[in-house]
Design an enzyme around this catalytic site. Structure first.
Site, PDB file in Angstrom:
ATOM      1  N   PHE A 179       0.855  -1.186   0.000  1.00  0.00           N
ATOM      2  CA  PHE A 179       0.000   0.000   0.000  1.00  0.00           C
ATOM      3  C   PHE A 179       0.889   1.232   0.000  1.00  0.00           C
ATOM      4  O   PHE A 179       1.689   1.430   0.906  1.00  0.00           O
ATOM      5  CB  PHE A 179      -0.938   0.052   1.212  1.00  0.00           C
TER       6      PHE A 179
ATOM      7  N   ASP B 212       9.274   2.866   1.932  1.00  0.00           N
ATOM      8  CA  ASP B 212       8.088   3.648   2.273  1.00  0.00           C
ATOM      9  C   ASP B 212       7.823   3.433   3.763  1.00  0.00           C
ATOM     10  O   ASP B 212       7.271   2.407   4.167  1.00  0.00           O
ATOM     11  CB  ASP B 212       6.887   3.203   1.420  1.00  0.00           C
TER      12      ASP B 212
ATOM     13  N   LYS C 152       2.523  10.831   7.567  1.00  0.00           N
ATOM     14  CA  LYS C 152       1.716  10.542   8.759  1.00  0.00           C
ATOM     15  C   LYS C 152       2.240  11.211  10.039  1.00  0.00           C
ATOM     16  O   LYS C 152       1.991  12.388  10.243  1.00  0.00           O
ATOM     17  CB  LYS C 152       1.529   9.033   8.904  1.00  0.00           C
TER      18      LYS C 152
HETATM   19  C1  LIG Z   1      -0.887   5.943   4.512  1.00  0.00           C
HETATM   20  C2  LIG Z   1       0.178   5.437   3.628  1.00  0.00           C
HETATM   21  C3  LIG Z   1       0.468   6.068   2.401  1.00  0.00           C
HETATM   22  C4  LIG Z   1      -0.374   7.195   1.856  1.00  0.00           C
HETATM   23  O1  LIG Z   1      -0.385   8.321   2.664  1.00  0.00           O
HETATM   24  P1  LIG Z   1      -1.544   9.432   2.433  1.00  0.00           P
HETATM   25  O2  LIG Z   1      -1.141  10.532   3.371  1.00  0.00           O
HETATM   26  O3  LIG Z   1      -2.844   8.791   2.824  1.00  0.00           O
HETATM   27  O4  LIG Z   1      -1.510   9.823   1.023  1.00  0.00           O
HETATM   28  C5  LIG Z   1       1.531   5.586   1.664  1.00  0.00           C
HETATM   29  N1  LIG Z   1       2.274   4.558   2.091  1.00  0.00           N
HETATM   30  C6  LIG Z   1       2.032   3.924   3.260  1.00  0.00           C
HETATM   31  C7  LIG Z   1       2.921   2.804   3.685  1.00  0.00           C
HETATM   32  C8  LIG Z   1       0.972   4.329   4.056  1.00  0.00           C
HETATM   33  O5  LIG Z   1       0.702   3.671   5.186  1.00  0.00           O
END
Ligand SMILES: *Cc1c(COP(=O)(O)O)cnc(C)c1O
Length: 405
Positions: free
Chosen positions: A138, A223, A252
């Site tokens: 994700f 990520d 985040k």
């Molecule tokens: C939440 C998340 C995203 C996307 O972040 P947004 O601020 O919702 O665009 C990308 N990668 C990972 C691993 C995430 O948990």
């Protein structure tokens, strides 16, 4: 259904299915609903609220900064951006950073950096660069990002998708080795998959992936939007295997639970592929966000949030592991990043979350079968004990209902 919920449902796109609670206030690990009922937040906005709600240092700083300077765009310098990025680089061991707002934007930035690096540094022929991603990943919701996903619902109805992505099985090093070719620019990977269901790759996988990438001149981009900044018990989840990625994506919790703040960080030679006008964001790196981001990083260090996450997470994991129920297939995680895997033959993660909600504990299912527990990293042992009690009671109740029927 409450009037508030009906009103929202009437006018809001149905792209989420929220639990039936209307929140009006938050402080530390707790939030309150419109009837004044108190909840322990074990979801913390998918880890965006690792510092807890309305952290006093952040609230104070925002009060001050908001009256000084907020948005000027990157057309000008500000006194806040340099110190923020310097601190972020210093803590993560990266050379340079490019500030954005949401996670998806920072992922897009990483994809652009990897592709341009492939063309200008590695020598990949034009438009041939490939980025490798993993099953169950994700990385966000833009068109290019869902093009990298194997989750049918994220993609259905949104094609056509841009090419240049290739998928390998998460945790399978042989699959990665055979997927890397001359045109591979980067491996984009979550060190622990969050939305995928708190999935930990086999021990040694990340380290092996890094040496493969080194050998074949491929960038390893981590990520860590969800796993980073203390969530898994280290500042970065990559540190569990001593891996320093070539590129790193944060988001985040970087916004301290107050604002959307994200960034892509990397080695100098990767970031230097960007030249003025290549890429940008009106709000990215604005002084309010930069001030909040810097304070969020400083709080993380001052309050030893990564260490606390390691300690409290181990305690939570051990206690959950002792619950004996046919409903629970597995309990797994790292730090305060824990998933309870529910056996679909015996129940759903949604019914567990709804029962916990009734008892004043907020969590959220991911992928139907996993209950995610990711409280603010400031949570105390007594609060965790209370949560463990609620969870074991709920599981026991659901077991009893199933047995009776
Ligand atoms: C939440 C998340 C995203 C996307 O972040 P947004 O601020 O919702 O665009 C990308 N990668 C990972 C691993 C995430 O948990």
């Amino acid at each position: 259904m409450s009037q508030t919920i009906e009103r929202e449902a009437e006018h809001c796109a149905r792209n989420y299915r929220p639990l039936p609670v209307v929140l009006t206030r938050g402080e530390g690990v707790f939030v309150w609903d419109d009837a004044g009922k108190k909840y322990l937040d074990m979801m913390s906005a998918y880890s965006a609220v690792s510092h807890g709600h309305a952290h006093p240092r952040l609230v104070e700083l925002v009060r001050r900064q908001v009256g000084e300077l907020n948005i000027v765009s990157r057309a000008f310098h500000t006194d806040k951006l340099g110190p923020f990025l310097e601190r972020a680089c210093e803590l993560t061991g990266q050379d340079k950073a490019l500030p954005m707002n949401t996670g998806a934007e920072a992922v897009e930035t990483a994809l652009k950096a990897a592709r341009k690096w492939a063309y200008t540094v590695k020598g990949v022929p034009e438009d041939a660069a490939e980025i490798i991603t993993c099953t169950g990943n994700f990385h966000g919701r833009t068109i290019a990002i869902v093009a990298m996903s194997d989750e049918p619902q994220y993609r259905a109805g949104f094609g056509p998708f841009p090419p240049g992505f290739r998928m390998v099985e998460y945790g399978n090093i042989d699959a990665l080795e055979s997927a890397i070719g001359e045109h591979t620019a980067a491996l984009l990977i979550e060190p622990i998959q969050g939305e995928g269901g708190i999935v930990l790759p086999p021990k040694g996988y990340l380290e092996a992936a890094l040496s493969l990438c080194r050998e074949r001149n491929v960038l390893l981009i981590a990520d860590e939007i969800q796993t980073g900044l203390g969530r898994t018990g280290k500042l970065l989840a990559c540190e569990h295997e001593g891996v320093k990625p070539d590129g790193l994506i944060l988001g985040k919790a970087l916004g301290g639970g107050i604002l959307p703040v994200s960034m892509f960080l990397s080695r100098k030679d990767v970031m230097d592929v960007f030249t003025p006008g290549d890429h940008g964001s009106t709000f990215g790196g604005n002084p309010l966000a930069a001030a909040v981001g810097l304070e969020a990083l400083n709080i993380l260090v001052d309050e030893r949030l990564a260490e606390r996450s390691a300690e409290m997470g181990a305690y939570l994991l051990a206690a959950l592991g002792k619950i004996d129920s046919p409903m629970i297939r597995e309990v797994r995680g790292a730090g305060l990043f824990v998933g309870i895997d529910i056996d679909p033959a015996h129940g759903t993660a949604r019914e567990v979350c709804e029962a916990l909600l009734a008892r004043g504990l907020l969590s959220k299912e991911t992928h139907e079968t996993v209950v995610r527990l990711a409280p603010p990293l400031t949570i105390s042992r007594a609060e965790i004990d209370w949560a463990i009690e609620q969870i074991s009671d709920v599981i026991a109740e659901l077991d009893a209902i199933r047995l009776a029927s």
